[in-house]
Design a protein around this motif. Structure first.
Motif, short mmCIF file in Angstrom:
data_model
loop_
_atom_site.label_atom_id
_atom_site.label_comp_id
_atom_site.label_asym_id
_atom_site.label_seq_id
_atom_site.Cartn_x
_atom_site.Cartn_y
_atom_site.Cartn_z
N ALA A 65 -125.30 -30.43 28.78
CA ALA A 65 -124.67 -30.30 27.06
C ALA A 65 -124.13 -28.93 26.91
O ALA A 65 -122.98 -29.58 25.77
CB ALA A 65 -126.57 -29.39 27.19
N ILE A 66 -124.43 -28.36 27.80
CA ILE A 66 -122.91 -27.50 27.54
C ILE A 66 -121.55 -28.25 27.60
O ILE A 66 -120.39 -27.36 26.76
CB ILE A 66 -123.25 -26.25 28.50
N ILE A 67 -121.02 -28.62 28.90
CA ILE A 67 -119.95 -29.06 29.36
C ILE A 67 -119.66 -30.72 28.28
O ILE A 67 -118.01 -30.51 27.60
CB ILE A 67 -119.55 -29.19 30.74
N ASN A 68 -120.44 -31.21 27.78
CA ASN A 68 -120.36 -32.80 27.18
C ASN A 68 -119.96 -31.68 26.02
O ASN A 68 -118.89 -32.75 24.92
CB ASN A 68 -120.86 -32.84 27.52
N GLU A 69 -120.83 -30.95 25.20
CA GLU A 69 -120.32 -30.75 23.87
C GLU A 69 -118.81 -30.12 23.17
O GLU A 69 -118.53 -30.66 22.32
CB GLU A 69 -121.24 -29.85 23.59
N ILE A 70 -118.46 -29.42 24.14
CA ILE A 70 -117.93 -28.43 24.75
C ILE A 70 -116.08 -29.39 24.25
O ILE A 70 -115.55 -29.66 23.62
CB ILE A 70 -116.69 -27.81 25.35
N ILE A 71 -116.41 -30.10 25.36
CA ILE A 71 -115.44 -31.58 25.39
C ILE A 71 -115.62 -32.81 24.61
O ILE A 71 -114.64 -33.63 23.70
CB ILE A 71 -115.62 -32.57 26.95
N ALA A 72 -116.44 -33.61 24.24
CA ALA A 72 -117.26 -34.07 23.06
C ALA A 72 -116.61 -33.89 21.53
O ALA A 72 -116.22 -34.48 20.84
CB ALA A 72 -118.70 -34.75 23.30
N VAL A 73 -116.40 -32.27 21.37
CA VAL A 73 -116.61 -31.68 20.18
C VAL A 73 -114.92 -32.37 19.89
O VAL A 73 -114.33 -32.46 18.57
CB VAL A 73 -116.76 -30.79 19.45
N ILE A 74 -114.02 -32.08 21.03
CA ILE A 74 -112.44 -32.25 20.74
C ILE A 74 -111.54 -33.79 20.75
O ILE A 74 -111.78 -34.02 20.42
CB ILE A 74 -112.02 -31.63 22.05
N MET A 75 -113.16 -34.26 21.42
CA MET A 75 -112.84 -35.72 21.76
C MET A 75 -113.04 -36.30 19.97
O MET A 75 -112.47 -37.10 19.38
CB MET A 75 -113.38 -36.72 22.47
N ALA A 76 -114.23 -36.30 19.97
CA ALA A 76 -114.53 -37.09 18.21
C ALA A 76 -113.61 -36.68 17.23
O ALA A 76 -113.46 -37.39 16.12
CB ALA A 76 -115.60 -36.28 17.73
N LYS A 77 -113.12 -35.42 17.44
CA LYS A 77 -111.44 -35.00 16.47
C LYS A 77 -110.80 -35.70 16.39
O LYS A 77 -110.62 -36.45 15.58
CB LYS A 77 -111.69 -33.59 16.41
N LYS A 78 -110.26 -36.05 17.94
CA LYS A 78 -109.41 -36.92 18.51
C LYS A 78 -109.39 -38.55 18.04
O LYS A 78 -108.24 -39.34 17.75
CB LYS A 78 -109.34 -36.83 19.89
N GLY A 79 -110.64 -38.46 17.40
CA GLY A 79 -111.20 -39.69 17.44
C GLY A 79 -110.36 -40.00 16.12
O GLY A 79 -110.16 -41.01 15.60
N PHE A 80 -110.85 -39.31 15.07
CA PHE A 80 -110.54 -39.19 13.78
C PHE A 80 -109.25 -39.19 13.21
O PHE A 80 -108.76 -40.11 13.10
CB PHE A 80 -111.00 -38.53 13.16
N GLU A 81 -108.73 -38.76 14.75
CA GLU A 81 -107.14 -38.30 14.06
C GLU A 81 -106.05 -39.61 14.56
O GLU A 81 -104.97 -39.81 14.22
CB GLU A 81 -106.60 -36.99 15.18
N TRP A 82 -106.77 -40.63 16.29
CA TRP A 82 -106.07 -41.89 16.36
C TRP A 82 -106.23 -43.09 15.29
O TRP A 82 -105.48 -43.70 15.27
CB TRP A 82 -106.25 -42.03 17.16
N ALA A 83 -108.02 -42.59 14.44
CA ALA A 83 -108.01 -43.62 13.51
C ALA A 83 -106.97 -43.12 12.44
O ALA A 83 -107.02 -43.86 11.25
CB ALA A 83 -109.05 -43.56 13.80
N GLY A 84 -106.33 -42.41 12.59
CA GLY A 84 -106.01 -41.90 11.18
C GLY A 84 -106.44 -41.56 9.91
O GLY A 84 -106.23 -42.06 8.92
N GLU A 85 -107.37 -40.96 10.39
CA GLU A 85 -108.29 -40.45 8.87
C GLU A 85 -108.76 -39.14 8.91
O GLU A 85 -109.63 -38.62 7.83
CB GLU A 85 -110.33 -41.17 9.26
N LEU A 86 -107.72 -38.13 9.39
CA LEU A 86 -107.75 -37.09 9.62
C LEU A 86 -107.15 -36.45 8.69
O LEU A 86 -105.73 -36.56 8.39
CB LEU A 86 -108.06 -36.50 11.17
N ASN A 87 -107.95 -35.32 7.65
CA ASN A 87 -106.40 -35.13 6.67
C ASN A 87 -106.40 -32.97 6.52
O ASN A 87 -107.54 -32.08 6.81
CB ASN A 87 -107.29 -35.26 5.33
#
Length: 408
Positions: free
Chosen positions: A384-406
């Motif tokens: 829960a600890i390790i995954n959540e730190i990585i997951a939040v960063i990757m979730a943001k990158k997903g939106f960024e790579w999709a071109g949806e991040l403002n």
């Protein structure tokens, strides 16, 4: 005096977490990461500013339920039929492929690992049942903070509601079968549809009349007061049902909030809905901060030191199941290429749901198989600890790579 001290400590925790979120956002990371880490470091396993004694009180739990219901509005206000009917089939198929795909990948992986370690194989399916669920709040907080918009965002938000439903069905079916196998008892089968249908009915019960009232209200104060009353009534009835109708408290308050807001969102005009969302934004943002702190507080940072093979397998295989399951479903239904490539990254956050499911699984396993209960608790706590730190960063990158991040 003790109550006043608890309230002051809780308020201080919220202020510190908010500041941490602001600091984290300065280095282009989602604020939620600051809230989550602050909750963990200020919780009972670290600084203890937010003590276990407070977390266990019924008043605290009741307030959190109200705020979870409030966060559910982020999902429900996007469940407007005229918006989602065009991709209904694709949404359903992709939800099933990423959820069930994760269950299968994690279960098979742990079957192989446990077979070589001499651990009962039924435990592999418990891990699979815990792994398939997605915690919507972290990804939704990124949507809210960065005002993301595009195919990935429009797919993720309604999928969060469907994913909760699939997660509840698969997890409780699995844990019931395992419990019956071990002791001949367990949660009654009929409770599984109840846990899904009852929160939806409670939300609809108050969401429909709220929609008719909102149609006639023009003042911002009137809109806010109407929503607050509706959320409070939904949460109170939900809490009563959770306490007196359920064998153990299992109802999902975010699902109630989703049904409540989904009901009124389909009864007002598109322009009115935008006005409602804007008027309620500050309260919703506050609710999100507190809910995320509550997710972080039960996490023991020392669990990171004890993380081993099982934790690594769990995190990696869950990510594989989520990403490739979402990609397969999106490709199969010809969803946009950005959805095929990047939706899976936004589905990685997991901690809130995983800890709830873990607590239920450990409780049911503890009597008949205490060693397996310890394996589940230790593995998921670290993950829960390790995954959540990585997951939040990757979730943001997903939106960024999709071109949806403002970016702000």
């Amino acid at each position: 005096m003790t109550v006043i001290i608890h309230v002051l400590r809780w308020m201080l925790t919220i202020v510190i977490a908010f500041i941490c979120g602001k600091l984290v956002s300065k280095i282009k990371l989602p604020s939620i990461l600051g809230w989550l880490v602050a909750g963990m470091l200020l919780g009972p396993f670290a600084c203890n500013l937010l003590p276990q004694e407070l977390l266990d009180t019924n008043v605290y739990k009741g307030i959190i339920h109200v705020l979870e219901c409030t966060v559910g509005l982020l999902i429900g206000t996007e469940l407007v039929w005229r918006k989602i009917k065009s991709c209904g089939k694709a949404l359903l198929v992709t939800t099933l492929t990423q959820s069930l795909g994760t269950f299968i990948v994690v279960s098979i992986s742990f079957c192989i690992v446990f077979a070589s370690c001499g651990i009962p194989l039924y435990l592999a399916f418990v891990f699979g049942g815990i792994a398939l669920a997605t915690a919507p709040a972290p990804a939704l907080s990124i949507v809210q903070e960065f005002k993301t918009d595009g195919s990935v965002t429009r797919t993720l938000i309604p999928m969060a509601a469907l994913d909760d439903i699939v997660g509840v069905i698969v997890f409780f079916t699995t844990i019931t079968i395992v419990a019956r196998h071990l002791s001949g008892g367990g949660l009654p089968i009929y409770m599984i549809p109840v846990m899904i249908v009852l929160p939806l009915l409670i939300g609809l019960l108050f969401g429909i009349p709220t929609g008719f009232v909102l149609r006639k209200i023009q003042l911002k104060s009137g809109i806010v007061i109407t929503l607050v009353i509706g959320i409070l009534l939904t949460s109170i009835v939900g809490n009563l049902c959770n306490t007196y109708l359920m064998p153990i408290p299992l109802l999902n308050f975010m699902l109630m909030g989703m049904a409540f807001s989904g009901a009124f969102s389909n009864l007002v005009s598109e322009e009115k809905l935008v006005e409602i969302i804007n008027d309620f934004q500050v309260i919703q943002a506050f609710a999100m901060v507190v809910v995320i702190i509550n997710l972080g507080a039960p996490l023991d940072s020392h669990a990171i030191l004890g993380a081993g093979l099982f934790t690594a397998v769990y995190i990696i295989m869950r990510a594989v199941g989520k990403y490739f399951g979402a990609r397969a479903g999106a490709k199969l239904t010809n969803m946009p290429m950005t959805v095929q490539k990047y939706l899976g990254f936004t589905l990685l956050p997991h901690s809130g749901v995983s800890l709830v499911f873990t607590g239920i699984a450990a409780s049911m396993l503890s009597t008949a198989d205490s060693q397996s209960a310890a394996v589940v608790t230790g593995t998921i706590a670290a993950a829960a600890i390790i995954n959540e730190i990585i997951a939040v960063i990757m979730a943001k990158k997903g939106f960024e790579w999709a071109g949806e991040l403002n970016e702000k």
